[in-house]
Scaffold this motif. Structure first.
Motif, PDB file in Angstrom:
ATOM      1  N   MET A 172       0.738  -1.228   0.063  1.00 47.43           N
ATOM      2  CA  MET A 172      -0.092  -0.056   0.115  1.00 47.43           C
ATOM      3  C   MET A 172       0.899   1.410  -0.073  1.00 47.43           C
ATOM      4  N   THR A 173       1.833   1.450   0.752  1.00 46.40           N
ATOM      5  CA  THR A 173       2.899   2.425   0.868  1.00 46.40           C
ATOM      6  C   THR A 173       3.704   2.733  -0.354  1.00 46.40           C
ATOM      7  N   ILE A 174       3.824   1.627  -1.350  1.00 48.04           N
ATOM      8  CA  ILE A 174       4.430   1.705  -2.386  1.00 48.04           C
ATOM      9  C   ILE A 174       3.611   2.373  -3.430  1.00 48.04           C
ATOM     10  N   TRP A 175       2.284   2.011  -3.590  1.00 46.50           N
ATOM     11  CA  TRP A 175       1.408   2.692  -4.479  1.00 46.50           C
ATOM     12  C   TRP A 175       1.078   4.148  -3.903  1.00 46.50           C
ATOM     13  N   ARG A 176       1.111   4.592  -2.700  1.00 46.58           N
ATOM     14  CA  ARG A 176       1.061   5.995  -2.473  1.00 46.58           C
ATOM     15  C   ARG A 176       2.425   6.689  -2.915  1.00 46.58           C
ATOM     16  N   LYS A 177       3.522   6.142  -2.717  1.00 50.80           N
ATOM     17  CA  LYS A 177       4.886   6.866  -3.052  1.00 50.80           C
ATOM     18  C   LYS A 177       4.558   6.986  -4.762  1.00 50.80           C
ATOM     19  N   THR A 227       2.627   9.822  -5.567  1.00 49.76           N
ATOM     20  CA  THR A 227       3.090  11.049  -4.992  1.00 49.76           C
ATOM     21  C   THR A 227       4.293  11.393  -6.299  1.00 49.76           C
TER      22      THR A 227
END
Length: 146
Positions: A1-6, A9
């Protein structure tokens, strides 16, 4: 999930980069146009100030003339009473009452015009200061660095 947020961004940052480069590459042109816009705003403010000053002078002259006319009519009414001409004195008193109201309204208009003139004066001074600062910034930006 954090990867997709990055990744999201990263895409948003990538979208802003060309705009930032465009603005940076044309900074002097943008500043020069802003200076021209400010100069036009200053000229408009000065014209507005001149119009308000003329209106104020006109109201002042009108008020003074009406004030003098009221004093003259009051003297005439006094003389009419002394001569026993009550009808004429009554007509003059009615005229005086009506025109005293008019004079009061004109004085209020003159006060409002003076307030507007002061605001326009401040606006013109502010635009002038902004223009001077902008010109100084443009001159320092165009000056070669040693």
């Amino acid at each position: 999930m954090t990867i997709w947020r990055k990744v999201g961004t990263l895409f948003r940052a990538s979208a802003h980069e060309p705009l930032e480069h465009l603005i940076d590459a044309n900074a002097l042109r943008i500043m020069e146009q802003e200076l021209r816009d400010t100069e036009q705003a200053m000229l408009r403010a000065k014209r507005e100030l001149a119009c308000l000053m003329a209106t104020g002078k006109e109201l002042q002259r009108s008020n003074q003339q009406l004030d003098e006319e009221l004093a003259q009519r009051e003297e005439q009414a006094s003389q009419a009473l002394e001569k026993g001409e009550a009808g004429l004195a009554y007509e003059l008193a009615e005229w005086i009452a009506a025109h005293e109201n008019q004079l009061q309204q004109q004085r209020q208009q003159a006060e409002a015009a003076e307030h507007e003139r002061q605001l326009a004066e401040l606006k013109a001074a502010r635009e002038s200061g902004v223009l001077v600062q902008g010109r100084q910034a443009a001159a320092s930006a165009e000056a070669p660095t040693a």
